[in-house]
Design a protein around this motif. Structure first.
Motif, short mmCIF file in Angstrom:
data_model
loop_
_atom_site.label_atom_id
_atom_site.label_comp_id
_atom_site.label_asym_id
_atom_site.label_seq_id
_atom_site.Cartn_x
_atom_site.Cartn_y
_atom_site.Cartn_z
N LYS A 1 0.80 -1.22 0.00
CA LYS A 1 0.00 0.00 0.00
C LYS A 1 0.84 1.28 0.00
CE LYS A 1 -4.00 -1.93 -0.11
NZ LYS A 1 -4.87 -1.78 -1.26
N ASN A 2 1.87 1.32 0.83
CA ASN A 2 2.69 2.53 0.88
C ASN A 2 4.00 2.24 1.60
OD1 ASN A 2 0.95 2.53 3.42
ND2 ASN A 2 2.32 4.22 3.90
N GLU A 3 4.89 3.21 1.53
CA GLU A 3 6.15 3.16 2.25
C GLU A 3 6.00 4.06 3.48
OE1 GLU A 3 10.74 4.57 1.45
OE2 GLU A 3 9.61 3.76 -0.24
N PHE A 4 6.59 3.64 4.60
CA PHE A 4 6.52 4.46 5.81
C PHE A 4 7.79 4.28 6.63
CE2 PHE A 4 5.16 0.38 7.28
CZ PHE A 4 5.39 0.32 8.65
N ASP A 5 7.97 5.15 7.58
CA ASP A 5 9.14 5.11 8.45
C ASP A 5 8.75 4.46 9.77
OD1 ASP A 5 11.98 6.42 9.09
OD2 ASP A 5 10.68 6.66 10.84
N TRP A 6 9.47 3.40 10.14
CA TRP A 6 9.27 2.74 11.43
C TRP A 6 10.58 2.82 12.19
CZ3 TRP A 6 11.47 -1.82 13.53
CH2 TRP A 6 10.89 -2.24 14.73
N ASN A 7 10.62 3.68 13.21
CA ASN A 7 11.82 3.85 14.04
C ASN A 7 13.07 4.10 13.20
OD1 ASN A 7 10.26 3.43 16.33
ND2 ASN A 7 10.64 1.24 16.35
N GLU B 1 -1.51 -4.96 3.04
CA GLU B 1 -2.85 -5.24 3.52
C GLU B 1 -3.45 -6.37 2.70
OE1 GLU B 1 -5.35 -1.74 3.41
OE2 GLU B 1 -3.86 -0.54 4.48
N LEU B 2 -4.33 -7.14 3.34
CA LEU B 2 -5.11 -8.15 2.63
C LEU B 2 -6.49 -8.19 3.27
CD1 LEU B 2 -5.33 -10.40 0.51
CD2 LEU B 2 -4.49 -12.00 2.24
#
Length: 176
Positions: free
Chosen positions: A155-161, A169-170
């Protein structure tokens, strides 16, 4: 939830205190933590604390990560399962996430897909979860391949820590 899930090669059961050595073998390996922030555990006590945390999730949320046991040898090879996430992540809160982690010797043999597929089926068909989520370090090609083989949609790219991750997603209606 007291279920034990079985696949052709694996038994998925609750993690128990006696899994500490296997958990330490898993989480003390720097290669396992390459895409998780590079902070492997350094003592078996950390593994015991992690197991206690997982067992608490069973009580609080009725679900959590499960030990993956190789049927042929009755060996702990890692964990897989659904976790109920209550902290905000990528604009979501209070959602179900599929995740897995395996001892390096068991990589590349299909165990991640086999166990995660069993959990997706359980989550959608038994727990009646409507949407399952997952994330992976953008550089973790192996984990991304498993998620995509499961039919999860990026779905998208995001920053995790501070780590660049991809969000998947499904929806239960779209599972294959």
């Amino acid at each position: 939830m007291n279920a034990t899930i079985e696949t052709n090669r694996l038994t998925l059961r609750k993690i128990i205190p006696s899994d500490a050595e296997g958990m330490f073998l898993l989480d003390s390996n720097p290669n396992v933590h390459e895409f998780l922030g590079n902070q492997p555990v350094i003592s078996i006590e950390e593994s015991r604390e992690y197991i206690a945390n997982i067992r608490n999730q069973y009580l609080e949320n009725g679900v959590g990560r499960y030990a993956v046991i190789l049927k042929e040898t009755n060996t702990f090879i890692g964990w897989c399962g659904i976790k109920f996430i209550t902290e905000p992540e990528n604009g979501h809160v209070n959602f179900y996430e599929i995740g897995y982690r395996f001892i390096e010797n068991y990589w590349g043999q299909g165990f991640g897909y086999e166990s995660a597929k069993a959990w997706l089926d359980y989550g959608f068909n038994i727990m009646d979860i409507k949407t399952m989520y997952a994330s992976a370090n953008i550089e973790n090609v192996g984990s991304r391949r498993i998620l995509e083989k499961l039919g999860m949609q990026q779905k998208n790219e995001f920053d995790w820590n501070g780590i660049a991750c991809l969000w998947y997603e499904l929806n239960a209606n779209n599972q294959g």
